[in-house]
Design a protein around this motif. Structure first.
Motif: not given
Length: 305
Positions: A80, A92, A96, A100
């Motif tokens: 990323n 993002i 997401g 993460q």
């Protein structure tokens, strides 16, 4: 209130290293090289351990698990970051971001507990050498290998859920390269007391507890080594745990600095050491300082050449 109510429908912006805009390509190449090196190094360790029967021992079983978790760990952050450095979009998604956050929290804690498990293994090997094989059975190894994942998947869900429930005000810009607790709290409208308590709970559960366990095991190990009269015996005993001690010191040290010290503008740079630099160094410590792995690597290299 209209803005905060639509938080879930908006993306976050990861500023990453946009302040170093003239070095974006260089940073991309450096981080790409680090990522490839981490992946190849850890995969090589796993393959070597699997292919060499001499390494089919509990110690190398745990080293293989740690190498695998390192690859998951860097894969949750670096790809990323690479996209952020050269892509047009720095955003993002809300889902997401928290995926993460949960992954980083889980994997970081899992590695801390794996290091504690490895310290337990070394303590048994040095203090109970005659009973070691009987105690450290295949069944126990599997249980000890699975235990960190179960514990940290559970623990990480707590700060994830409570952070997910916070309202975020103003620009959704995170001055970081990953979705982490500190940057998310910086843009929250307010941080409830329960969230602050949970942060402390998570830090104690995932960092302080395994760190304390590891320290206690190594105190026991060092006392035993000091009581060995033979210099050769001392050297042999210490050599079996020196690599793990170096990795544990590096990993716990950077984790404590990043997550248990007051945060500032330098937060993302400290996190870079923990999330990128430390995983790069670990495979080299386990290979360059481990004679058994070096011999197995040379044997593996001879077979494929």
């Amino acid at each position: 209130m209209a803005d905060t109510n639509t938080t879930a429908n908006k993306d976050f912006i990861l500023l990453a290293f946009s302040d170093l805009h003239q070095f974006q390509i260089l940073l991309f190449l450096v981080f790409l090289l680090i990522y490839i090196t981490c992946m190849i190094g850890n995969i090589a360790i796993i393959l070597i351990i699997k292919m060499d029967p001499r390494l089919h021992t509990p110690m190398y079983f745990f080293i293989g698990l740690f190498a695998a978790s390192e690859n998951f760990f860097v894969s949750s952050t670096i790809p990323n970051l690479l996209s952020n450095l050269i892509g047009n979009s720095k955003s993002i998604s809300f889902a997401g971001c928290f995926a993460q956050f949960y992954a980083v929290c889980t994997l970081g804690g899992t590695e801390c507990y794996l290091l504690a498990v490895m310290a337990f293994d070394r303590d048994l090997a040095i203090n109970f050498p005659l009973r070691y094989s009987a105690i450290m059975s295949q069944s126990l190894c599997i249980k000890l290998g699975v235990f960190p994942w179960i514990v940290c998947l559970t623990i990480a869900s707590v700060p994830t859920v409570f952070t997910l429930g916070m309202e975020f005000c103003g620009p959704k810009e995170l001055n970081h390269f990953i979705c982490d607790l500190g940057p998310l709290e910086h843009i929250a409208c307010s941080v409830p007391l329960i969230n602050r308590i949970i942060v402390i709970f998570t830090a104690i559960s995932e960092i302080v507890s395994p760190f304390t366990i590891t320290i206690l095991f190594y105190i026991h190990i060092i006392i035993t080594i000091l009581n060995i009269t033979s210099k050769i015996g001392k050297k042999k005993a210490f050599s079996t745990c020196s690599s793990h001690l170096m990795v544990a010191s590096l990993f716990y040290g950077t984790a404590i600095i990043v997550y248990m010290t007051p945060q500032g503008s330098y937060e993302k740079y400290l996190a870079l050491i923990y999330n990128v630099v430390t995983p790069l160094i670990n495979p080299f410590i386990y290979t360059l300082r481990n004679k058994d792995v070096i011999k197995a690597f040379q044997k593996f290299k001879a077979k494929i050449s």
